[in-house]
Design an enzyme around this catalytic site. Structure first.
Site, PDB file in Angstrom:
ATOM      1  N   CYS A 127      -5.911   0.048   7.020  1.00 32.45           N
ATOM      2  CA  CYS A 127      -5.803   0.650   5.680  1.00 32.45           C
ATOM      3  C   CYS A 127      -6.986   1.603   5.415  1.00 32.45           C
ATOM      4  O   CYS A 127      -8.152   1.202   5.485  1.00 32.45           O
ATOM      5  CB  CYS A 127      -5.763  -0.436   4.612  1.00 32.45           C
ATOM      6  SG  CYS A 127      -5.489   0.225   2.956  1.00 32.45           S
ATOM      7  N   ARG A 141       2.817   4.937   6.413  1.00 27.92           N
ATOM      8  CA  ARG A 141       3.232   4.206   7.617  1.00 27.92           C
ATOM      9  C   ARG A 141       3.756   2.811   7.313  1.00 27.92           C
ATOM     10  O   ARG A 141       4.098   2.063   8.230  1.00 27.92           O
ATOM     11  CB  ARG A 141       2.040   4.120   8.590  1.00 27.92           C
ATOM     12  CG  ARG A 141       1.549   5.479   9.051  1.00 27.92           C
ATOM     13  CD  ARG A 141       0.175   5.396   9.677  1.00 27.92           C
ATOM     14  NE  ARG A 141      -0.853   5.003   8.704  1.00 27.92           N
ATOM     15  CZ  ARG A 141      -2.134   4.850   8.999  1.00 27.92           C
ATOM     16  NH1 ARG A 141      -2.545   5.033  10.238  1.00 27.92           N
ATOM     17  NH2 ARG A 141      -2.996   4.501   8.061  1.00 27.92           N
ATOM     18  N   ASP A 150       0.418   3.771   1.708  1.00 32.03           N
ATOM     19  CA  ASP A 150       0.351   4.364   3.053  1.00 32.03           C
ATOM     20  C   ASP A 150       1.748   4.707   3.588  1.00 32.03           C
ATOM     21  O   ASP A 150       2.648   3.862   3.582  1.00 32.03           O
ATOM     22  CB  ASP A 150      -0.348   3.364   3.993  1.00 32.03           C
ATOM     23  CG  ASP A 150      -0.754   4.002   5.306  1.00 32.03           C
ATOM     24  OD1 ASP A 150       0.125   4.558   6.001  1.00 32.03           O
ATOM     25  OD2 ASP A 150      -1.945   3.941   5.658  1.00 32.03           O
ATOM     26  N   CYS A 174       0.845  -1.195   0.000  1.00 35.59           N
ATOM     27  CA  CYS A 174       0.000   0.000   0.000  1.00 35.59           C
ATOM     28  C   CYS A 174       0.882   1.247   0.000  1.00 35.59           C
ATOM     29  O   CYS A 174       1.991   1.247   0.525  1.00 35.59           O
ATOM     30  CB  CYS A 174      -0.903   0.005   1.231  1.00 35.59           C
ATOM     31  SG  CYS A 174      -2.062   1.401   1.261  1.00 35.59           S
ATOM     32  N   HIS A 200      -2.044  -4.088   4.962  1.00 36.42           N
ATOM     33  CA  HIS A 200      -1.842  -3.670   6.357  1.00 36.42           C
ATOM     34  C   HIS A 200      -3.184  -3.427   7.025  1.00 36.42           C
ATOM     35  O   HIS A 200      -4.144  -2.991   6.389  1.00 36.42           O
ATOM     36  CB  HIS A 200      -0.944  -2.429   6.436  1.00 36.42           C
ATOM     37  CG  HIS A 200      -1.565  -1.180   5.866  1.00 36.42           C
ATOM     38  ND1 HIS A 200      -2.082  -0.183   6.651  1.00 36.42           N
ATOM     39  CD2 HIS A 200      -1.758  -0.776   4.584  1.00 36.42           C
ATOM     40  CE1 HIS A 200      -2.561   0.789   5.880  1.00 36.42           C
ATOM     41  NE2 HIS A 200      -2.381   0.447   4.622  1.00 36.42           N
TER      42      HIS A 200
HETATM   43 CO    CO Z   1      -3.423   1.178   3.043  1.00 35.88          CO
END
Ligand code: CO
Length: 219
Positions: free
Chosen positions: A101, A46, A44, A42, A98
């Site tokens: 999400c 993080r 993302d 992803c 993850h």
């Molecule tokens: Co995500």
């Protein structure tokens, strides 16, 4: 802050730290890369791919998009897979989702975010496929976790069904496709039991991975 000088400063420190421990590190990498892994994760912020598995530049080929999706009409993702499999000959493809999400949560809540809703319709397909299993869970947090897991399992299957991976297996190339999930809460990865080395393993592995995640929440 027009030039984002902090990032350049960080970069200089990072490069000198690496050069201190291995003076020829960047020179040898500049010639060629031999990564063993393709990571599909992803976008993302993080979930920084190399960092969470402790790999250096050169060790992992990375493709990231919102909600770690593998869509058979997405030239971007397919090109990354094809280059990694046919040219770099990576022996492992890791699809890593993850928990927490945002793309998956927006899908679960049927939120309108804009253009990205069109992309997230592929997560909506996963949700529709497993509606009964997801709706059976009592809290939104559990439904969110479950959809994050199911999404990884379905994306692993999508990787295995690409012509790129099927052709690689057909010619006897060693290639294993894995499905993992990362927890933002403790920084740990979990193997979802999707570990497929051959086209014939897909159906059985898909079923047992599903059983694995569906059982853990059964009351
Ligand atoms: Co995500």
């Amino acid at each position: 802050m027009k030039t984002l000088s902090r990032l350049f400063e960080n970069n200089r420190k990072w490069a000198s730290r690496i050069t201190e421990s291995d003076p020829s590190f960047f020179q040898s990498l500049a010639w060629q890369q031999h990564p063993e892994f393709l990571w599909i994760g992803c976008s993302d912020s993080r979930v920084p791919a190399n960092e969470i598995v402790g790999l250096l530049p050169g060790e992992m080929f990375v493709h990231r998009n919102v909600a770690n999706l593998v869509v058979s009409t997405d030239m971007n993702c397919l090109s990354a897979i094809q280059f990694a499999v046919d040219v770099l000959r990576v022996p492992h493809i890791i699809v890593c989702g993850h928990y927490g999400c945002g793309g998956v949560l927006a899908t679960l809540r049927e939120q309108r975010l804009g253009l990205v809703d069109n992309w997230l319709s592929h997560v909506q397909d996963v949700r529709a496929k497993y509606r009964v299993e997801i709706e059976a869970l009592p809290t939104e947090s559990e439904r969110h976790d479950r959809l994050c897991e199911l999404n990884v399992i379905e994306q692993v299957a999508n990787v295995c069904q690409t012509t790129i991976v099927r052709d690689a297996w057909a010619r006897g190339q060693s290639l294993v496709v894995h499905g993992w999930i990362y927890s933002l809460g403790d920084g740990l990865l979990r193997d979802l039991g999707m570990c497929i080395a051959d086209e014939r393993e897909l159906a059985a592995c898909h079923d047992s991975a599903l059983d694995g995640i569906l059982e853990q929440f059964q009351i």
